[in-house]
Design a protein around this motif. Structure first.
Motif, PDB file in Angstrom:
ATOM      1  N   TYR A  60       9.097   1.280   0.608  1.00  0.00           N
ATOM      2  CA  TYR A  60       7.908   1.568  -0.188  1.00  0.00           C
ATOM      3  C   TYR A  60       6.922   0.399  -0.107  1.00  0.00           C
ATOM      4  CZ  TYR A  60       5.165   2.722  -4.414  1.00  0.00           C
ATOM      5  OH  TYR A  60       4.164   2.997  -5.310  1.00  0.00           O
ATOM      6  N   ILE A  61       7.431  -0.821  -0.212  1.00  0.00           N
ATOM      7  CA  ILE A  61       6.589  -2.018  -0.125  1.00  0.00           C
ATOM      8  C   ILE A  61       5.935  -2.094   1.253  1.00  0.00           C
ATOM      9  CG2 ILE A  61       6.655  -4.557   0.002  1.00  0.00           C
ATOM     10  CD1 ILE A  61       6.739  -3.597  -2.850  1.00  0.00           C
ATOM     11  N   LYS A  62       6.715  -1.924   2.308  1.00  0.00           N
ATOM     12  CA  LYS A  62       6.169  -2.020   3.673  1.00  0.00           C
ATOM     13  C   LYS A  62       5.111  -0.949   3.931  1.00  0.00           C
ATOM     14  CE  LYS A  62      10.100  -4.175   5.965  1.00  0.00           C
ATOM     15  NZ  LYS A  62      11.145  -4.005   6.982  1.00  0.00           N
ATOM     16  N   ARG A  63       5.398   0.283   3.517  1.00  0.00           N
ATOM     17  CA  ARG A  63       4.445   1.381   3.708  1.00  0.00           C
ATOM     18  C   ARG A  63       3.142   1.119   2.958  1.00  0.00           C
ATOM     19  NH1 ARG A  63       8.322   4.944   2.441  1.00  0.00           N
ATOM     20  NH2 ARG A  63       7.404   5.304   0.401  1.00  0.00           N
ATOM     21  N   THR A  64       3.279   0.690   1.715  1.00  0.00           N
ATOM     22  CA  THR A  64       2.100   0.431   0.893  1.00  0.00           C
ATOM     23  C   THR A  64       1.287  -0.720   1.462  1.00  0.00           C
ATOM     24  OG1 THR A  64       3.270   1.221  -1.067  1.00  0.00           O
ATOM     25  CG2 THR A  64       1.295  -0.092  -1.441  1.00  0.00           C
ATOM     26  N   GLU A  65       1.950  -1.796   1.851  1.00  0.00           N
ATOM     27  CA  GLU A  65       1.247  -2.959   2.399  1.00  0.00           C
ATOM     28  C   GLU A  65       0.479  -2.574   3.658  1.00  0.00           C
ATOM     29  OE1 GLU A  65       0.614  -6.351   5.026  1.00  0.00           O
ATOM     30  OE2 GLU A  65       2.133  -4.829   5.376  1.00  0.00           O
ATOM     31  N   LYS A  66       1.096  -1.808   4.515  1.00  0.00           N
ATOM     32  CA  LYS A  66       0.447  -1.379   5.758  1.00  0.00           C
ATOM     33  C   LYS A  66      -0.772  -0.496   5.460  1.00  0.00           C
ATOM     34  CE  LYS A  66       1.492   0.803  10.179  1.00  0.00           C
ATOM     35  NZ  LYS A  66       2.531   1.435  10.988  1.00  0.00           N
ATOM     36  N   SER A  67      -0.621   0.451   4.538  1.00  0.00           N
ATOM     37  CA  SER A  67      -1.744   1.348   4.227  1.00  0.00           C
ATOM     38  C   SER A  67      -2.868   0.608   3.499  1.00  0.00           C
ATOM     39  CB  SER A  67      -1.273   2.557   3.422  1.00  0.00           C
ATOM     40  OG  SER A  67      -0.872   2.188   2.136  1.00  0.00           O
ATOM     41  N   VAL A  68      -2.534  -0.372   2.662  1.00  0.00           N
ATOM     42  CA  VAL A  68      -3.562  -1.141   1.956  1.00  0.00           C
ATOM     43  C   VAL A  68      -4.394  -1.935   2.955  1.00  0.00           C
ATOM     44  CG1 VAL A  68      -3.948  -3.077   0.368  1.00  0.00           C
ATOM     45  CG2 VAL A  68      -2.326  -1.292  -0.229  1.00  0.00           C
ATOM     46  N   ARG A  69      -3.733  -2.601   3.875  1.00  0.00           N
ATOM     47  CA  ARG A  69      -4.476  -3.357   4.894  1.00  0.00           C
ATOM     48  C   ARG A  69      -5.369  -2.432   5.703  1.00  0.00           C
ATOM     49  NH1 ARG A  69      -0.290  -6.914   7.780  1.00  0.00           N
ATOM     50  NH2 ARG A  69      -1.560  -6.269   9.516  1.00  0.00           N
ATOM     51  N   LYS A  70      -4.868  -1.248   6.015  1.00  0.00           N
ATOM     52  CA  LYS A  70      -5.658  -0.284   6.779  1.00  0.00           C
ATOM     53  C   LYS A  70      -6.886   0.146   5.975  1.00  0.00           C
ATOM     54  CE  LYS A  70      -5.261   4.075   9.238  1.00  0.00           C
ATOM     55  NZ  LYS A  70      -4.409   5.230   9.515  1.00  0.00           N
ATOM     56  N   MET A  71      -6.711   0.414   4.672  1.00  0.00           N
ATOM     57  CA  MET A  71      -7.829   0.833   3.825  1.00  0.00           C
ATOM     58  C   MET A  71      -8.868  -0.287   3.688  1.00  0.00           C
ATOM     59  SD  MET A  71      -6.084   3.148   0.813  1.00  0.00           S
ATOM     60  CE  MET A  71      -4.920   1.923   0.249  1.00  0.00           C
ATOM     61  N   ILE A  72      -8.413  -1.517   3.583  1.00  0.00           N
ATOM     62  CA  ILE A  72      -9.337  -2.647   3.405  1.00  0.00           C
ATOM     63  C   ILE A  72     -10.166  -2.860   4.668  1.00  0.00           C
ATOM     64  CG2 ILE A  72      -9.473  -5.157   3.199  1.00  0.00           C
ATOM     65  CD1 ILE A  72      -7.100  -5.017   1.278  1.00  0.00           C
ATOM     66  N   TYR A  73      -9.535  -2.801   5.813  1.00  0.00           N
ATOM     67  CA  TYR A  73     -10.210  -3.190   7.048  1.00  0.00           C
ATOM     68  C   TYR A  73     -10.816  -2.028   7.823  1.00  0.00           C
ATOM     69  CZ  TYR A  73      -8.487  -7.759   6.051  1.00  0.00           C
ATOM     70  OH  TYR A  73      -8.263  -8.968   5.431  1.00  0.00           O
ATOM     71  N   GLU A  74     -10.852  -0.829   7.255  1.00  0.00           N
ATOM     72  CA  GLU A  74     -11.527   0.296   7.928  1.00  0.00           C
ATOM     73  C   GLU A  74     -12.959   0.403   7.502  1.00  0.00           C
ATOM     74  OE1 GLU A  74      -9.330   3.935   7.452  1.00  0.00           O
ATOM     75  OE2 GLU A  74      -8.122   3.450   9.183  1.00  0.00           O
TER      76      GLU A  74
END
Length: 174
Positions: free
Chosen positions: A160-174
């Motif tokens: 859950y942590i890994k998935r969330t961290e990956k999606s958060v970075r994607k949302m920030i940098y898109e």
């Protein structure tokens, strides 16, 4: 939030972070000296980022969460990230919160040399049987590998942590 309140909160967090490794030894006999040294180093890195945060730039990103199910209310997410340079991906720290099924979740992700070293998940319940409760889970990483967690269901929450961290970075940098 007043300056005094923020200062007290920051000092409390620093004290917690500095003394956490000592409490881990008393709680879990599985932690060996090498792992404890790594945890202590990570704790110092996190404290250093928090102490020097005023020296860095901060960004904010936010957006909606639209659920496909008609039975769940739509929500939102917010991310505050701390970086040295505008193009830092990952930054030094990301504080992220999102609405959850019965409350909201707050995440903190800390990075060193482009790798996640620490994650904290705090779950707040605002509905249901556990209304008003708060649960904190800590995750320590070395070279992208989980070396220690305070969570007993570590496989479930680690993913859950890994998935969330990956999606958060994607949302920030898109």
């Amino acid at each position: 939030m007043s300056v005094t309140h923020r200062l007290k909160k920051t000092l409390r967090n620093i004290i917690i972070i500095l003394f956490l490794p000592l409490t881990l030894v008393g709680q879990n006999n599985d932690v060996n000296v090498e792992t404890l040294n790594k945890i202590t180093g990570i704790t110092r890195e996190v404290a250093e980022i928090n102490l020097t945060e005023k020296e860095f730039n901060e960004g904010i990103a936010e957006g909606p969460i639209i659920y496909k199910s008609i039975f769940r209310k739509n929500g939102c997410w917010t991310a505050y990230y701390l970086y040295e340079n505008q193009d830092d991906n990952p930054p030094l720290r990301i504080k992220y919160s999102q609405t959850a099924k019965k409350g909201y979740d707050e995440f903190e992700f800390y990075y060193k040399d482009g790798k996640m070293i620490f994650a904290k998940l705090t779950e707040f319940k605002s509905r249901g049987r556990n209304k008003g409760s708060e649960t904190k889970r800590l995750f320590y990483y070395k070279d992208k590998e989980l070396i220690y967690t305070t969570e007993s269901e570590k496989e479930k929450y680690s993913e859950y942590i890994k998935r969330t961290e990956k999606s958060v970075r994607k949302m920030i940098y898109e």
